[in-house]
Enzyme design. Structure first.
Site, PDB file in Angstrom:
ATOM      1  N   LYS A  63      12.544  14.114   1.723  1.00  0.00           N
ATOM      2  CA  LYS A  63      11.642  13.813   2.182  1.00  0.00           C
ATOM      3  C   LYS A  63      11.158  12.260   2.234  1.00  0.00           C
ATOM      4  O   LYS A  63      10.938  11.166   2.768  1.00  0.00           O
ATOM      5  CB  LYS A  63       9.867  14.212   2.831  1.00  0.00           C
ATOM      6  CG  LYS A  63       8.960  13.758   3.548  1.00  0.00           C
ATOM      7  CD  LYS A  63       8.264  14.245   3.270  1.00  0.00           C
ATOM      8  CE  LYS A  63       6.913  14.131   1.999  1.00  0.00           C
ATOM      9  NZ  LYS A  63       5.640  13.839   1.708  1.00  0.00           N
ATOM     10  N   ASN A  64      10.568  12.087   0.240  1.00  0.00           N
ATOM     11  CA  ASN A  64      10.350  10.931   0.382  1.00  0.00           C
ATOM     12  C   ASN A  64      11.733  10.090  -0.075  1.00  0.00           C
ATOM     13  O   ASN A  64      11.187   8.675  -0.820  1.00  0.00           O
ATOM     14  CB  ASN A  64       9.485  11.245  -1.262  1.00  0.00           C
ATOM     15  CG  ASN A  64       8.132  11.838  -0.631  1.00  0.00           C
ATOM     16  OD1 ASN A  64       7.731  11.818  -0.078  1.00  0.00           O
ATOM     17  ND2 ASN A  64       7.457  12.712  -1.887  1.00  0.00           N
ATOM     18  N   CYS A  96      -7.307   9.779   1.732  1.00  0.00           N
ATOM     19  CA  CYS A  96      -6.055  10.906   1.978  1.00  0.00           C
ATOM     20  C   CYS A  96      -6.923  12.035   1.028  1.00  0.00           C
ATOM     21  O   CYS A  96      -8.112  11.353   0.389  1.00  0.00           O
ATOM     22  CB  CYS A  96      -4.862  10.219   1.906  1.00  0.00           C
ATOM     23  SG  CYS A  96      -3.837  10.664   0.060  1.00  0.00           S
ATOM     24  N   ARG A 150      -5.625   6.337  -3.696  1.00  0.00           N
ATOM     25  CA  ARG A 150      -4.606   5.897  -3.120  1.00  0.00           C
ATOM     26  C   ARG A 150      -4.747   4.504  -2.772  1.00  0.00           C
ATOM     27  O   ARG A 150      -4.102   4.316  -1.455  1.00  0.00           O
ATOM     28  CB  ARG A 150      -3.824   6.744  -2.184  1.00  0.00           C
ATOM     29  CG  ARG A 150      -3.789   8.404  -3.270  1.00  0.00           C
ATOM     30  CD  ARG A 150      -3.093   9.284  -2.026  1.00  0.00           C
ATOM     31  NE  ARG A 150      -1.291   8.576  -1.682  1.00  0.00           N
ATOM     32  CZ  ARG A 150      -0.602   9.450  -1.613  1.00  0.00           C
ATOM     33  NH1 ARG A 150      -0.909  10.335  -0.332  1.00  0.00           N
ATOM     34  NH2 ARG A 150       1.050   9.562  -1.026  1.00  0.00           N
ATOM     35  N   ASP A 165       4.190  16.252  -7.643  1.00  0.00           N
ATOM     36  CA  ASP A 165       4.442  17.011  -6.618  1.00  0.00           C
ATOM     37  C   ASP A 165       4.675  18.503  -6.778  1.00  0.00           C
ATOM     38  O   ASP A 165       4.887  19.238  -5.956  1.00  0.00           O
ATOM     39  CB  ASP A 165       5.303  16.256  -5.422  1.00  0.00           C
ATOM     40  CG  ASP A 165       5.142  15.051  -5.054  1.00  0.00           C
ATOM     41  OD1 ASP A 165       3.466  14.723  -5.178  1.00  0.00           O
ATOM     42  OD2 ASP A 165       5.678  13.846  -4.432  1.00  0.00           O
ATOM     43  N   ARG A 213       4.941  18.720   7.033  1.00  0.00           N
ATOM     44  CA  ARG A 213       5.246  17.698   7.158  1.00  0.00           C
ATOM     45  C   ARG A 213       5.826  17.152   5.613  1.00  0.00           C
ATOM     46  O   ARG A 213       6.743  16.657   6.006  1.00  0.00           O
ATOM     47  CB  ARG A 213       3.528  17.057   6.774  1.00  0.00           C
ATOM     48  CG  ARG A 213       2.849  17.270   7.235  1.00  0.00           C
ATOM     49  CD  ARG A 213       2.128  16.464   7.424  1.00  0.00           C
ATOM     50  NE  ARG A 213       2.010  15.020   6.934  1.00  0.00           N
ATOM     51  CZ  ARG A 213       1.565  13.892   6.266  1.00  0.00           C
ATOM     52  NH1 ARG A 213       0.027  14.349   6.037  1.00  0.00           N
ATOM     53  NH2 ARG A 213       1.501  13.160   5.829  1.00  0.00           N
TER      54      ARG A 213
END
Ligand code: EPZ
Length: 429
Positions: A22-23, A126, A131, A316, A408
Site C-alpha cells: 500500500k505505502n 488523525c 502528524r 506499523d 484500507r
C-alpha cells in the site's frame, strides 16, 4: 457497517500470497502527476485507500484504467493500473478529499513541480497523532517554491520552475522524503537530500521515477542525490511486496501457531521484525518461494522492542507485536517513538483479557495464560488488525467492529486467513 467475527483457537496451515505494498502504491500513483505520458503500475493491491486515491487523482483530471485478475481467481496477481495525467485540469486538492487520506497531501510536490502551482488543503488531525506537514513544506520551499498558507490551504507557487538545493531533514520522514524526491526530479539542477528516510518504499518509488527518466541515486540510503530533468516519460513498474502485510501474517501465525509459507515477499524488507519473532521463539525460514513461519504449541518468549525508522522495527507492526506479546511467558516492553498516541489498541486488547500498562511512550505487557473473545473496535488500520490477531488466540467469539479501517490496508484479510484454517468471516451490513 461490516464486522469480522473470529472464533479463536485454530492453528494456521498453508500459503498466503502477499499483496503489493500500500505505502509504495500510493506514492507511485501520485508520481503519475509528474508526466503527461502513461504510467502503468502492476501488482497494485485492491484496497479502499487505492480506490480513494484514484478518486482524488480524478479530481485533478487523471484517468485511471484498471485491469488484472479478480480476487479469488487462481493465479492471483494484484491489479494493473494504467494512469494518464496527460491534462491536469485542477491544481487544487480540497479539504473534503485530503482530510479522508493524509497521503493525498503529497500531490503538492508533483503539481508544483510540473504545473508551477498547487493549492492543497492541510490534512488535519488523525487517529495516530498530530502528524504535521511542516517538513514537506520545508522541502519544497528549499527547492524554490513560494509558500503561503491561507484558509487552511497550503499554496505553493514556482512559476519559473523549481531549483535544485540541499535539503537536510531534522528528523527522518517518509512523507518528507517522497515529497523532496518527486519535486526535485523536475527541478533545475542538483538536489541533495540528507537524513533521508531509508524505507524500501522510497527506493521503489525512486526506481520507478528512474524508469520514467529521472536521475536519482542513493535512494534507500540516508543521502539521496537527484539531477533534475526537464521532463519525465511514461514507464511500467511493479509495486514491491507489502512488508507490513508480511509481518502481520507472520505475527498471526506466531499467535495462532501452525506453519505457513508467505509467498511473493522477501525477508530483507522486514529483517528487524523477523529477528524479533525469532527471539520470541518463532521459526522463520527464507526459502526461494518466500518466508516460512512456524510455531508449535510451545510458549512465546517476551521481547523488548522500540520502534524506529527503517531498518528498525516498524511502527506499523507495533500493535500487532503487542497483541502477540499478550500471550508471552513473561513481561514485554514496547516503546513507540514515531507517532505519539499510537496506542489506541491497548484498551481494546485489555477487553480481551490482556494485561497492559501504559507509561508515556512505553507499554508494559504482562503475558497471560488466555485471552477471551469480546466485541472490540479500533480507530486505525494497524490497531484493527492487532485485534484480529489477538482474536485468533482468544477463547470463543470476538467481533471486530469498524472493519472499514482494515479494508484500507489489508486485501481480503478474512479470505487469506480462512484459507489457512482460521475460523473467521465477514458479516456484511
Ligand atoms: C508513512 O507515513 C506511512 N504512510 C505510515 O503508514 C507509516 O506509519 C510512517 O510512514 C512511518 O513509517 C504512508 O506511506 C502512506 P513520516 P508518513 O513522515 O510518511 C513526523 C500505515 O498504517 N513529521 O515518516 O506520514 C511525524 O509526525 C501508516 O500504513 C513531522 O514532524 O510518516 C512522525 O512523528 C500510517 N513533520 C515522523 O515525522 C512532517 O512534516 C515520521 O512521519 C512530517 C512528518
Amino acid at each position: 457497517m461490516d464486522r469480522i467475527r473470529v472464533n479463536g483457537g485454530k492453528p494456521l496451515h498453508g500459503r498466503i500470497a502477499i499483496s503489493g505494498a500500500k505505502n509504495a502504491a500510493l506514492p507511485l500513483m501520485i508520481a503519475s502527476l509528474l508526466t503527461e505520458d502513461m504510467l502503468v503500475l502492476d501488482n497494485v493491491p485492491r484496497l479502499a485507500d487505492v480506490n480513494l486515491l484514484q478518486r482524488i487523482l480524478g479530481n485533478h483530471g487523471v484517468d485511471v484504467m484498471i485491469s488484472g485478475k479478480r480476487p479469488g481467481e487462481a493465479e492471483y496477481t494484484g491489479q494493473t493500473l494504467s494512469i494518464s495525467a496527460a491534462r491536469i485540469v485542477d491544481t487544487t486538492a480540497p479539504y473534503e478529499l485530503v482530510s479522508r487520506m493524509r497521503a493525498s497531501f503529497w500531490v503538492i510536490a508533483p503539481l508544483v513541480a510540473r504545473m508551477g502551482e498547487a493549492r492543497v488543503s492541510m490534512p488535519g488531525g488523525c487517529a495516530i497523532g498530530t502528524r504535521p506537514v511542516d517538513l514537506l513544506i520545508m522541502a519544497i520551499e528549499r527547492l524554490g517554491a513560494q509558500i503561503d498558507i491561507e484558509a487552511g490551504y497550503v499554496i505553493a507557487r514556482a512559476p519559473n520552475g523549481l531549483r535544485g538545493a540541499e535539503i537536510v531533514f531534522p528528523k527522518v520522514t517518509v512523507s518528507g522524503t517522497h515529497t523532496a524526491v518527486m519535486a526535485a526530479s523536475l527541478a533545475d539542477g542538483t538536489t541533495v537530500i540528507e537524513n533521508a528516510a531509508r524505507e524500501p518504499e522510497i527506493a521503489d518509488v525512486a526506481s520507478c521515477l528512474n524508469k520514467m527518466g529521472a536521475r536519482i541515486s542513493g535512494a534507500g540510503s540516508s543521502r539521496i542525490v537527484i539531477e533534475g530533468v526537464s521532463k519525465l516519460n511514461g514507464a511500467r513498474h511493479s509495486v514491491i511486496p507489502d512488508r507490513i502485510e508480511t509481518g502481520t501474517y507472520a505475527i498471526a501465525v506466531a499467535m495462532a501457531s501452525g506453519d505457513v509459507l508467505l509467498e511473493h515477499t522477501r525477508p530483507e524488507l522486514l529483517q528487524s521484525a523477523l529477528d524479533v519473532l525469532r527471539e520470541a521463539g518463532v521459526t522463520i525460514q527464507s526459502t526461494n518461494e518466500g518466508i516460512r513461519v512456524a510455531r508449535d504449541g510451545g510458549g512465546l518468549r517476551p521481547v523488548e522492542v522500540t520502534t524506529a525508522p527503517f531498518p528498525g522495527f516498524p511502527t506499523d507492526l507495533q500493535a500487532q507485536l503487542m497483541a502477540l506479546m499478550t500471550r508471552a511467558r513473561g513481561t514485554s516492553r514496547i516503546t513507540e517513538t514515531i507517532f505519539e498516541n499510537r496506542f489506541m489498541h491497548v484498551q481494546e486488547l485489555v477487553r480481551l483479557g490482556a494485561h497492559i500498562q501504559l507509561d508515556g511512550d512505553t507499554a508494559t505487557i504482562e503475558g497471560v495464560e488466555r485471552l477471551k473473545g469480546a466485541p472490540v473496535m479500533a480507530t486505525d488500520l494497524r490497531a484493527s488488525v492487532s485485534l484480529v490477531i489477538a482474536a485468533l488466540a482468544a477463547e470463543g467469539e470476538t467481533m471486530v467492529n469498524r472493519v472499514y479501517h482494515l479494508d484500507r490496508g489489508f486485501e481480503r484479510l478474512e479470505d487469506k486467513l480462512s484459507a489457512c484454517g482460521a475460523d473467521i468471516e465477514r458479516i456484511r451490513g
